[in-house]
Design a protein around this motif. Structure first.
Motif, mmCIF file in Angstrom:
data_model
loop_
_atom_site.group_PDB
_atom_site.id
_atom_site.type_symbol
_atom_site.label_atom_id
_atom_site.label_comp_id
_atom_site.label_asym_id
_atom_site.label_seq_id
_atom_site.Cartn_x
_atom_site.Cartn_y
_atom_site.Cartn_z
ATOM 1 N N CYS A 1 39.298 43.042 49.149
ATOM 2 C CA CYS A 1 39.727 43.586 50.438
ATOM 3 C C CYS A 1 39.906 42.450 51.433
ATOM 4 N N ILE A 2 41.025 42.450 52.143
ATOM 5 C CA ILE A 2 41.237 41.404 53.136
ATOM 6 C C ILE A 2 41.072 41.941 54.558
ATOM 7 N N ASN A 3 40.537 43.140 54.663
ATOM 8 C CA ASN A 3 40.249 43.702 55.978
ATOM 9 C C ASN A 3 41.508 43.829 56.847
ATOM 10 N N CYS A 4 42.596 44.223 56.228
ATOM 11 C CA CYS A 4 43.845 44.300 56.980
ATOM 12 C C CYS A 4 43.892 45.549 57.853
ATOM 13 N N GLY A 5 43.062 46.536 57.536
ATOM 14 C CA GLY A 5 43.009 47.724 58.372
ATOM 15 C C GLY A 5 44.132 48.728 58.146
ATOM 16 N N PHE A 6 44.961 48.514 57.162
ATOM 17 C CA PHE A 6 46.032 49.483 56.897
ATOM 18 C C PHE A 6 45.460 50.860 56.567
ATOM 19 N N CYS A 7 44.339 50.846 55.822
ATOM 20 C CA CYS A 7 43.739 52.120 55.418
ATOM 21 C C CYS A 7 43.248 52.886 56.644
ATOM 22 N N GLN B 1 37.654 50.941 54.649
ATOM 23 C CA GLN B 1 37.180 49.672 54.082
ATOM 24 C C GLN B 1 35.687 49.477 54.292
ATOM 25 N N CYS C 1 46.838 50.561 50.461
ATOM 26 C CA CYS C 1 46.060 49.312 50.336
ATOM 27 C C CYS C 1 46.838 48.215 49.610
ATOM 28 N N PRO C 2 47.106 47.096 50.281
ATOM 29 C CA PRO C 2 47.844 46.015 49.604
ATOM 30 C C PRO C 2 47.003 45.334 48.530
ATOM 31 N N SER C 3 45.687 45.494 48.597
ATOM 32 C CA SER C 3 44.851 44.923 47.555
ATOM 33 C C SER C 3 44.640 45.897 46.407
ATOM 34 N N ILE D 1 43.088 48.701 46.078
ATOM 35 C CA ILE D 1 41.735 49.204 45.866
ATOM 36 C C ILE D 1 41.782 50.728 45.835
ATOM 37 N N LEU E 1 40.245 53.390 46.823
ATOM 38 C CA LEU E 1 39.208 53.842 47.741
ATOM 39 C C LEU E 1 38.887 55.310 47.540
HETATM 40 S S1 SF4 Z 1 43.919 48.605 53.106
HETATM 41 FE FE1 SF4 Z 1 42.759 47.710 51.409
HETATM 42 S S2 SF4 Z 1 42.672 45.528 51.873
HETATM 43 FE FE2 SF4 Z 1 43.282 46.547 53.762
HETATM 44 S S3 SF4 Z 1 41.351 46.923 54.840
HETATM 45 FE FE3 SF4 Z 1 41.779 48.767 53.659
HETATM 46 S S4 SF4 Z 1 40.670 48.434 51.744
HETATM 47 FE FE4 SF4 Z 1 40.830 46.437 52.725
#
Ligand code: SF4
Ligand code: SF4
Lengths: 392, 448
Positions: B377-383, B394, B426-428, B430, B432
């Motif tokens: 997770c890069i903490n991008c906040g998209f989620c 996240q 999520c670009p990573s 994950i 969730l």
């Molecule tokens: S979208 Fe994915 S990578 Fe971005 S904050 Fe949420 S869990 Fe992390």
């Protein structure tokens, strides 16, 4: 066209698979392959469909956004070098001279950095994260062009190993790795990172070289009673030059204009947070004006400087746009991003003004706020969760 | 009237949208019941291979609450009972007679319902196999009649791409719908009806019943989202809900005294043979439902039952389950793509602005590809930007992974409506939502 490459990968895969002779190097194989091809995985659990955006594209945009800074930086490094050597800085010679200086920095940064990335990926048996593509380019852009290549290697090693890998790799790091490397060099080799001589490559030592001080140095040395603005102008740094960036400074961070192009791209595609950036600008202006109030006839010249100058001097624009917005090391909540940006802007000005030894205040400000990012988030989340109706 | 708005969510432009046309499908040779696809239920079989059953004959009951019966979707002979790993019952297949018989339950008129006691109605619904249509938040298990009911949400929405549209199944059924609502009012005085986003003409006729309206994209009309944005206190967390079409089945059950088997189903996705609504019956083979052309499915198609976000992958020779009314066929998406990360992407679906597809006005072919690899997770906040119930996926994910139950609950884990939008963006890459579902389930098992 891609067919032969495809076949090559398919033929070599077994050597890197489990039990193959290069099994250990699987992360390297995977990284190389996925550079060429998005792997053909399909969803196994959870939602059946997924967004087309992945981390590789995410990071590619940051690199794309850095291109104006890089290109301008190359030109500027060459331009300053030719000027200092007393030659006429025409476009082509300037670019060639710039490339000669800048390319080796970037190549060393990427090579050494990748070495560590691969090593840790193999030890951890994990994939190689794309985050390094950005770190490897950001780092050299913040350096003075005269830096010896071995220091580039040391700096990026520090950034990657101490700044990132000891925390557990991309996503777990608290500090921005590129900045970490930069700050390390700053404290470890202060001679190489400051002073007037380091900002311009002088190729022809016999010529009567004159290398100028950076605008920050000029500003810091302005005697009281004189205004920084006039000092800058008489040192040939009117505000237009500062915006454009055609002055001696770090490789890629001098041009506010180039940074703004990058910022626009990053904000439009939604990869950098405008909150951090605007927060930073507000922080600089707020503290700048506050200091103006303290200024008197006899006080430091810094205090009465028009705050807008702070925005265009030194590496502030570059730092707030490309370093402070790194999602991993900045806070996650929108409210915390405003505070984080504001604090970086405010600290940048305070460091510049009250501690001229660390003229490049923005780096220290960002690193410092990186440390506080989790705490900011903690309070913002706590506030937010308090408002939820319990569901247990 | 309460209006629920979720400014968040993402605009999904997925090609293969079913039309509102309605066709009748021919009766298949056999139908089936899929106990394993009914969440949480522990089935105890009541029939064996070779038994003759009528429509509505109980095939199994729930060991946890044996009063709850599950009726046969057809009349004929139990042809096959398929078991899966750990002897879960995957399917009970009924070969249909030419003239199917019905079990006759008591039919009730509106006055009868008015006069009946709550317990009698509940018993009738349990015996008749229609009780399981009513479910309870937040775990989405079959409602437990012994528990207090803070309210019942009736969901007319189908903003998940391609579920049956209420304007299709409500055609000529508004009276039936109203008797359904009256039935629910016997269970609790608090019956809420959510008008789906958009301008469905049929719903106008039911205007006097609507209590909630909504604006936004999937999953704004989900009962969980409606509840989250309208609840006044934590007591309402265990509200019940029922799908609009299923409410018609309840009403029809009392009107006719027969187990209702008719269903309006939908087949969609860009690889489906026919993208439209069908009148058919519960438990039909997937192949019948527009998935195949002359018995052949489109090459490389994935059969998704129950929706792109919440449904499951099914085999082509399987059947529609008890709850499912939607079949979606899209490409498996397991082809590698050269230099994918550099392409402008006019034809690539994304909720971000990183592809030119933001400027593409038409629906976009979507497949089941991951479109990238798993990363940290890069903490991008998209989620965070897409969650309809203000969860911070996240951070909640971290709590869940660390087994911090209290902390996860404080983060709103139980409010999660399992919409998978966080996983989608999520670009990573994950997963969730899957993790949240697991955690909810584990917590539920602990409670019961
Ligand atoms: S979208 Fe994915 S990578 Fe971005 S904050 Fe949420 S869990 Fe992390
Ligand atoms: S946490 Fe994810 S799955 Fe749950 S409601 Fe929010 S977006 Fe949907």
């Amino acid at each position: 066209m891609m067919k032969p490459i495809r076949n090559l990968f398919d033929a070599q895969r077994r050597h890197f698979a489990q039990g193959g002779k290069f099994e250990r190097f699987h992360p390297l194989f995977e990284a190389t392959e996925s550079f060429f091809f998005i792997p053909g995985l399909s969803t196994q659990s959870d939602a059946h469909v997924r967004d087309s955006l992945d981390l590789k594209r995410f990071m590619s945009f940051v690199i794309l956004a850095l291109m104006p800074c890089l290109c301008f930086g190359i030109y500027n490094v060459g331009y300053q070098s030719l000027m200092a050597s007393g030659k006429y800085p025409a476009l082509l010679p300037a670019v060639i001279s710039g490339l000669q200086t800048v390319l080796p920095l970037i190549i060393v940064s990427y090579t050494v950095g990748f070495f560590w990335e691969i090593l840790f990926a193999i030890i951890r048996k994990k994939e190689i994260s794309e985050g390094f593509l950005v770190t490897g380019l950001l780092f050299p852009l913040t350096l003075p062009p005269t830096i010896p290549l071995w220091q580039v290697a040391v700096g990026i090693s520090f950034g990657v190993v101490i700044g990132k890998e000891v925390f557990g790799g991309t996503g777990r790091n608290i500090l921005n790795p590129a900045l970490c490397g930069r700050v390390f060099l700053f404290f470890a080799y202060p001679m190489r990172m400051s002073g007037d001589a380091v900002w311009t490559v002088v190729s022809d030592k016999t010529a009567d070289a004159l290398s100028g001080a950076t605008p920050l140095a000029v500003a810091a040395l302005t005697p009281s009673g004189e205004t920084v603005e006039t000092a800058l102008t008489s040192a040939n740094y009117p505000i237009e030059t500062l915006c454009l960036g055609l002055y001696p400074g770090s490789v890629g961070a001098t041009s506010v204009l180039a940074c703004l192009i990058g910022a626009t791209l990053l904000i439009v595609v939604g990869i950098a947070s405008y909150r951090t950036i605007i927060g930073g600008v507000i922080g600089v202006l707020a503290v700048g004006y506050l200091l103006n109030l303290l200024a008197s006839e006899t006080s430091m010249a810094w205090l009465s400087l028009n705050p807008w100058h702070h925005l265009v001097m030194g590496g502030f624009a570059f730092g707030i746009i490309f370093m402070a917005t790194d999602p991993v090391s900045s806070p996650g909540m929108n409210a915390s991003k405003w505070i984080y940006g504001f604090a970086i802007g405010a600290l940048t000005v305070l460091i510049r003004v009250f501690n001229p030894a660390y003229a490049e205040g923005v780096m220290l400000a960002i690193i410092f706020m990186n440390l506080f990012a989790p705490l900011l988030d903690y309070f913002v989340i706590w506030q937010r969760l308090r408002k939820r109706l319990a569901n247990v | 009237m309460i209006t629920v708005k979720t400014p968040k969510g993402c605009k999904l432009k997925i090609a293969g949208k079913p039309s509102l046309d309605l066709d009748r499908l021919a009766t298949p040779a056999s139908v089936a019941m899929l106990p394993a696809r009914i969440p949480f239920v522990k089935p105890r079989l009541k029939v064996k291979i070779g038994d003759r059953v009528k429509i509505g004959t109980p095939l199994f009951e729930d060991k946890r609450r044996p009063a709850i019966q599950f009726g046969s979707p057809g009349g004929g002979v139990v042809d096959e009972i398929c078991f899966g790993p750990r002897r879960i019952i995957k399917a009970i297949v009924i070969r249909l007679d030419d003239n199917e018989e019905h079990v006759q339950f008591t039919s009730l008129t509106a006055q009868d319902i008015e006069a009946a006691t709550r317990d009698d109605l509940i018993k009738a619904m349990q015996d008749g196999g229609v009780w399981p249509f009513i479910k309870a938040l937040p775990f989405r298990d079959i409602a437990n009649p012994e528990e207090p009911v803070p309210g019942i949400f009736v969901n007319l929405g189908a903003s998940e791409p391609f579920l049956p549209q209420s304007q299709v199944y409500l055609r000529n059924a508004t009276d039936l719908f109203e008797s359904g609502i009256n039935l629910l009012r016997k269970l609790t005085p608090h019956v809420y009806v959510t008008r789906p986003p958009g301008k469905a003409p049929v719903v106008k006729a039911l205007k006097h019943l609507i209590t909630h309206t909504c604006k936004g994209a999937y999953p704004v009309d989900d009962p969980g989202v409606q509840l989250y944005h309208s609840k006044k206190s934590s007591d309402e967390n265990r509200s019940w809900y029922i799908d609009g079409q299923d409410l018609l089945h309840l009403a029809r059950f009392f009107e006719t005294g027969r187990y209702p088997i008719e269903r309006i189903m939908v087949s969609g996705g860009n690889l489906a043979h026919a993208n439209k609504h069908f009148i058919t019956r519960t438990g039909i083979p997937l192949a019948t439902l527009g998935g195949c052309h002359d018995g052949q499915a489109a090459a490389g198609a994935r059969f998704i039952v129950g929706g792109l976000f919440r449904g499951y992958t099914s085999e082509i020779d399987s059947y529609m389950g008890f709850y499912e009314n939607a079949l979606t066929l899209i490409a498996e998406g397991d082809e590698k793509e050269a230099f994918g990360f550099m392409r402008p992407g006019y034809g690539k679906p994304s909720s971000s602005n990183t592809f030119l597809s933001v400027y593409n006005p038409s629906d976009i072919k979507t497949d089941c590809g991951m479109h990238g690899e798993r990363r940290a997770c890069i903490n991008c906040g998209f989620c965070v930007n897409v969650c309809p119930v203000d969860i911070l996926p996240q951070f909640t994910y971290k709590c869940v992974r660390a087994d911090e139950v209290e902390e996860s609950l404080a983060n709103g884990l139980l409010d999660c409506v399992e919409c998978s939008l966080c996983t989608y963006v999520c670009p990573s890459k994950i997963e969730l939502c899957a993790r949240f579902k697991q955690a909810k389930e584990a917590y539920y098992k602990e409670l019961t």
